[in-house]
Enzyme design. Sequence first.
Site, PDB file in Angstrom:
ATOM      1  CG  LEU A 606      36.014  29.923 -63.667  1.00  0.00           C
ATOM      2  CD1 LEU A 606      37.484  29.739 -64.031  1.00  0.00           C
ATOM      3  CD2 LEU A 606      35.712  29.362 -62.288  1.00  0.00           C
ATOM      4  CG  ASP A 607      32.155  27.577 -67.195  1.00  0.00           C
ATOM      5  OD1 ASP A 607      31.742  27.991 -68.291  1.00  0.00           O
ATOM      6  OD2 ASP A 607      31.887  26.462 -66.733  1.00  0.00           O
TER       7      ASP A 607
END
Length: 928
Positions: A606-607
């Site tokens: 995701l990040d």
Amino acid sequence: MLRSQTFRSGRRYQLACYSTAKPRRVIAIRREDQSVWERRAPFSPANVNRLVRKGVKVIVQPSNRRAYPMQSYISAGAVIQEDISEANVIFGVKQTPVDLLIPNKTYCFFSHTIKAQEANMPMLDAILAKNIRLLDYEKLMDGSGNRVVAFGKYAGVAGMINILHGIGLRLLALGHHTPFMHIGPAHNYRSSSMARQAIRDAGYEVALGMMPKSLGPLTFVFTGSGNVSQGSQEIFQELPHEYVPPEMLRKVAEHGSPNKIYGCEVRRRHHLERKNGGGYDAQEYEEHPERYISTFAQKIAPYTSVLVNCIYWAVDSPKLLTIPDAKHLLIPSNTPWLPKSIGAPALPHRMLAICDISADPGGSIEFMNECTTIDTPFCLYDADRNKDTKSFKGPGVLVCSIDNMPTQLPRESTDFFGDLLYPYAEDIMKSDASKPLDDHDFSPVVQGAIITSNGKLTAPFEYINELRQSNTRSRHKVEGNDTENSVVILGSGLVSAPVVEYLSREKGVAVTIASQVKEEADALADRYGVQSVYLEANDEAALREVVSKSRLVISLLPYDLHGVAARACIAAGVHMVTASYVTPEVQDLHDAAKNAGITILNEVGLDPGIDHLLALECIHDVQNHGGRVDSFVSYCGGLPAAEFSDNALRYKFSWSPRGVLLNTISAAKYLSRGQVVEVLSGGELMSVARDLDFLPGFAFEGFPNRDSTKYAKLYGIEDAHTIFRGTLRYKGFAECMTALQLFGLVDPNPHPSLHPEGPEITWRQFACELLGLTDSSIFYGNLKGRLTERIGPVGTHALESLGLLEDEAIVKRSTPLDTISHYLSKKLVLENGETDFVVLRHEVGVTWSDGRKERRDVTMTVRGDPASHTAMARTVGLPTAIAAKMVLDGEIQDRGVLLPFAPVVYRSLLSRLRADGINAKETTTPLN
């Protein structure tokens, strides 16, 4: 009455011929039954008549499907009967069903066994068991290695007719009526001459300027110069055309006339070059094709409208187009060759169609792993490896890859093939399969085409056994569930389940979960029907053993263990994928990974991960349309759903608590209006948190995340004056986290009171120790007072509400950071029925060439499902699993330590995430 007389006169003619030919030779032409479309025969009636005149008895199995009717063969002197056992030599076209093979005979047909094709190995086994002598037409070759008997020319003729028909339908689906609409499929014509007339008519309309100007010039590229290529080019030349050399393709693609079609014949020398030093040497290539690479995808394919592939591909040879090449070519184009015509729909990319006449699955055109059929002649292949056989309208390139093209022109093909085979018939008829091969005096051409004899493979084809064993080993690398696509997942934590779920539903992928938390791994394995093993990742010997049993490893281990995993993968020659930031230790392994021929793909969670993909999509769209990115501001966070943020931190852990806490004491650096701003490590980060209101219904705050400045180069936005990547939390997180830091609970260094083997200690005792109090029995109110002096009233309330002043025994993990991480992982966890919320936000400032300014906002929100996966697990695990499958499938073929920044990678990932319901919304706001 007339038919009876004809038949009797034919029989009298045969008897007369047989009476003068001694000894009698008997051959048979078997009925074709592999495909309902197969209407060819190895000999035409004219060929049969010539054989009969030489005293050969020719038995023809009856068939109403054969292009030449039985009466034609009767008139030629053949005997029509079902039983062909009298014949010593049996001629066919395609493979013979196992149950119809007659022992101790010589069979001649295209066996498709010389590459150990798996589907035909049962037939080969039966041929060996039945003592059949097999002659394969494909290996009838002259002294120079050229095939002397083939349908090749008519494969090219039929293939070219088909692709012209397909182009008409494809362009119509894209919004363009063209003269090609009046060309039908090859089997619709009685002969190729009728098809040629239809193509000439279409060409006349092209010459009159009836092609839509919005299409631009069309370019046809023919690979090779053999019979197949010659046949296809004969048809092409019925159109108004002009040939150009490969080096002129780009020029005609950009500036050519729409009133003609451009052709280009590509030979090996045009696209093959040495890996080291360049250049091309024909003799060296024949002996060492592995030394060469193909530049076709870079130099020729981008300027090709229609590729007509006519080359034979050998196993060690470079591929003409790989899977990654296809992804590059099928990206929507903004190149200047496409004319801008009012009201005309734009073509998605230059390449419209591929006619793969070679029809070698997985061969020179790697992404075509199965043939199309005459029933379903076309498919649309898109950049995400989808194949649509039901529509001409979707994205992708139109592909026609029929493996029996010539049967669409069966009479001409039979005439052509029979005339080529006839000169060798006399030699072939010497064969007596019951006698040793050495007793025969075959010509070198016939001798070289004999695959089996006397129950074994002949010497030139003994390699088939070895190739079969190699294929078996590649399908079953080791015992158990280790297949060609075996995956080991290291870790069974919070984000593992979506990874396991995605891969376990993929056919042919065997998954093993390796974890030191055996109960978690076993539960996941039982849930998804995969395997689990116990593994301590810091045990390098055990890690290497587990890794060696896979083709790819997905590391979901803590950040600091990825280097250990990467070294084990390099040693075993195994690919690796991880959702985490690439560590310096892993980055240093780039050359080693490249030399080992493996891919280590990082930052696909995701990040980091989805944040990269959405950023690059937006940035590249701006740049491709002539804009400049002036600023890039991004925030991402995984949070409890608002109604469950009911604690002092306003946070619950849906991934590694240690990672969350460690990030709050890390250093950070970003670019703000041309100035580099640095935030020191150790706790300063929380002091620069600021309120955010891009979703007005939520109280958010954000703070910088690591080094944002490096993304100027990574994202290709070196001219931007502001580059900021930050972490998103609910308002109140930073203040509470500051209190934990000031009190010493986020210290990554060992503390003597937290040694696992030391005496038991409670949170209240530890609080007193951190405050310098020797008496832990101090009155609770006084303890709170001393704590307030240190961290303030808000911080004191936060620690109290988290239970950090209670007389509860601590599970000691050496350092305050690890100890509080473990505690909060149990304390602040999503309960049954609760869910989480992922928010990602990009704000991109843009200046256009005319001076206009705007801001593009990309916002992604994903809510978890209490019945399945948290939003964090889904948004980290799903892209990781998709990326792993792309590596397994060969869509990602670059080697070394990689990030998912290539357009063909990030676009495919985004496409598949969207198909799985993970979407982002983009809005544009004018700024002047």
